[in-house]
Scaffold this motif. Structure first.
Motif, PDB file in Angstrom:
ATOM      1  N   UNK A   1     -95.408  20.447  91.958  1.00 26.58           N
ATOM      2  CA  UNK A   1     -95.592  19.459  93.028  1.00 26.58           C
ATOM      3  C   UNK A   1     -96.778  18.556  92.764  1.00 26.58           C
ATOM      4  N   UNK A   2     -97.882  19.137  92.306  1.00 21.10           N
ATOM      5  CA  UNK A   2     -99.109  18.374  92.118  1.00 21.10           C
ATOM      6  C   UNK A   2     -99.209  17.733  90.740  1.00 21.10           C
ATOM      7  N   UNK A   3     -98.370  18.185  89.817  1.00 21.71           N
ATOM      8  CA  UNK A   3     -98.416  17.661  88.446  1.00 21.71           C
ATOM      9  C   UNK A   3     -99.807  17.812  87.839  1.00 21.71           C
ATOM     10  N   UNK A   4    -100.389  18.982  88.054  1.00 17.99           N
ATOM     11  CA  UNK A   4    -101.686  19.311  87.477  1.00 17.99           C
ATOM     12  C   UNK A   4    -101.767  20.817  87.269  1.00 17.99           C
ATOM     13  N   UNK A   5    -102.695  21.263  86.485  1.00 16.80           N
ATOM     14  CA  UNK A   5    -102.821  22.694  86.208  1.00 16.80           C
ATOM     15  C   UNK A   5    -103.307  23.447  87.443  1.00 16.80           C
ATOM     16  N   UNK A   6    -102.634  24.549  87.734  1.00 14.15           N
ATOM     17  CA  UNK A   6    -103.020  25.438  88.836  1.00 14.15           C
ATOM     18  C   UNK A   6    -103.089  26.849  88.260  1.00 14.15           C
ATOM     19  N   UNK A   7    -104.121  27.581  88.608  1.00 12.15           N
ATOM     20  CA  UNK A   7    -104.343  28.909  88.037  1.00 12.15           C
ATOM     21  C   UNK A   7    -104.195  29.980  89.114  1.00 12.15           C
ATOM     22  N   UNK A   8    -104.143  31.233  88.675  1.00 16.83           N
ATOM     23  CA  UNK A   8    -104.023  32.353  89.610  1.00 16.83           C
ATOM     24  C   UNK A   8    -105.060  33.403  89.220  1.00 16.83           C
ATOM     25  N   UNK A   9    -105.752  33.922  90.221  1.00 18.04           N
ATOM     26  CA  UNK A   9    -106.766  34.955  89.989  1.00 18.04           C
ATOM     27  C   UNK A   9    -106.070  36.311  89.859  1.00 18.04           C
ATOM     28  N   UNK A  10    -105.582  36.598  88.668  1.00 26.38           N
ATOM     29  CA  UNK A  10    -104.830  37.827  88.426  1.00 26.38           C
ATOM     30  C   UNK A  10    -105.690  39.058  88.726  1.00 26.38           C
ATOM     31  N   UNK A  11    -105.145  39.945  89.576  1.00 21.43           N
ATOM     32  CA  UNK A  11    -105.804  41.203  89.945  1.00 21.43           C
ATOM     33  C   UNK A  11    -107.176  40.989  90.589  1.00 21.43           C
ATOM     34  N   UNK A  12    -107.468  39.760  91.020  1.00 20.40           N
ATOM     35  CA  UNK A  12    -108.719  39.504  91.727  1.00 20.40           C
ATOM     36  C   UNK A  12    -109.965  39.658  90.879  1.00 20.40           C
ATOM     37  N   UNK A  13    -109.850  39.462  89.581  1.00 24.34           N
ATOM     38  CA  UNK A  13    -111.006  39.675  88.698  1.00 24.34           C
ATOM     39  C   UNK A  13    -112.147  38.700  89.013  1.00 24.34           C
TER      40      UNK A  13
ATOM     41  N   UNK B   1    -103.162  33.789  96.258  1.00 22.25           N
ATOM     42  CA  UNK B   1    -101.849  34.166  96.774  1.00 22.25           C
ATOM     43  C   UNK B   1    -100.935  32.953  96.751  1.00 22.25           C
ATOM     44  N   UNK B   2     -99.624  33.211  96.651  1.00 23.25           N
ATOM     45  CA  UNK B   2     -98.674  32.116  96.652  1.00 23.25           C
ATOM     46  C   UNK B   2     -98.101  31.816  95.276  1.00 23.25           C
ATOM     47  N   UNK B   3     -97.219  30.815  95.235  1.00 23.03           N
ATOM     48  CA  UNK B   3     -96.477  30.464  94.021  1.00 23.03           C
ATOM     49  C   UNK B   3     -97.200  29.341  93.284  1.00 23.03           C
ATOM     50  N   UNK B   4     -97.926  29.691  92.231  1.00 15.90           N
ATOM     51  CA  UNK B   4     -98.722  28.676  91.534  1.00 15.90           C
ATOM     52  C   UNK B   4     -97.855  27.735  90.701  1.00 15.90           C
ATOM     53  N   UNK B   5     -96.716  28.228  90.160  1.00 21.92           N
ATOM     54  CA  UNK B   5     -95.855  27.360  89.365  1.00 21.92           C
ATOM     55  C   UNK B   5     -95.229  26.262  90.226  1.00 21.92           C
ATOM     56  N   UNK B   6     -94.825  26.632  91.418  1.00 20.37           N
ATOM     57  CA  UNK B   6     -94.252  25.637  92.332  1.00 20.37           C
ATOM     58  C   UNK B   6     -95.284  24.571  92.687  1.00 20.37           C
ATOM     59  N   UNK B   7     -96.519  25.023  92.957  1.00 16.10           N
ATOM     60  CA  UNK B   7     -97.578  24.070  93.301  1.00 16.10           C
ATOM     61  C   UNK B   7     -97.934  23.202  92.111  1.00 16.10           C
ATOM     62  N   UNK B   8     -97.880  23.750  90.922  1.00 15.66           N
ATOM     63  CA  UNK B   8     -98.160  22.982  89.713  1.00 15.66           C
ATOM     64  C   UNK B   8     -97.135  21.860  89.533  1.00 15.66           C
TER      65      UNK B   8
END
Length: 208
Positions: free
Chosen positions: A166-178, A157-164
């Protein structure tokens, strides 16, 4: 008489169907005056373009797509950890069809069971967390530093692009909870690491 009526109706339908090709038109035939559906759609689009409605709809659709990209829908059924737990997951799969090589040779037969970890190791631990919770974000950043960046952050949950950014590193999202469904994760933050031929999953207590 009651039995005769259905029989007569059946005969009448048969006669009508058989003789239909012999009937002639009993009156003048006129062309269909209904407007073509594609023409109606084109006229409506032109009207919406002139009024500016089409441009407004396009902007609204673009905004919805942008919002969905920046913050996808949170994974349903995953909650904040209340009671820490540790469990293991066996990633072995049973093939429903043979796995063939480049030349068509059978590498693994259908019905055979194999563990991907016997072939390739988990390159780095996975950390699942909800970026809408500031405590989890802080804890994830600490764990990322402890692993010297060798940790794959995955949001539920949350905004992964914004966190990416801020952290200057790759952040992923568990799309549809797979991934969380596959691994049996129901609470976050959760750290997934390899333990021999299995995956060890630690649902961690959230730090203040």
């Amino acid at each position: 008489m009651k039995r005769l009526i259905p029989y007569l109706l059946s005969c009448l339908c048969t006669i009508t169907a058989t003789q239909a090709s012999d009937l002639e038109a009993l009156g003048p035939v006129y062309p269909i005056q209904e407007q073509d559906l594609l023409q109606q759609i084109e006229q409506r689009l032109r009207a919406q373009q002139r009024s500016g409605e089409l441009a407004r709809r396009q902007r609204a659709a673009a905004e919805r797509a942008r919002a969905q990209l920046q913050q996808p829908a949170a994974v349903a059924g995953v909650r904040t950890t209340q009671t820490p737990r540790r469990f293991h997951f066996d990633p072995s799969i049973t093939l429903d069809r043979p796995l063939l090589g480049a030349r068509g040779e059978v590498l693994f037969a259908a019905g055979s069971r194999h563990n991907p970890l016997d072939i390739v190791a988990l390159s780095q631990p996975l950390l699942f967390f909800d970026a809408r919770d500031a405590r989890q974000v802080k804890q994830a950043r600490t764990l990322l530093d402890q692993h010297r960046g060798q940790l794959k952050p995955i949001l539920t949950g949350g905004a992964y692009l914004e966190l990416m950014r801020r952290w200057q590193t790759s952040v992923y999202f568990d799309q549809h909870g797979r991934l969380t469904r596959r691994l049996g994760i129901t609470h976050v933050p959760a750290l997934v690491s390899q333990d021999g031929a299995r995956l060890r999953i630690d649902e961690l207590q959230v730090l203040p």
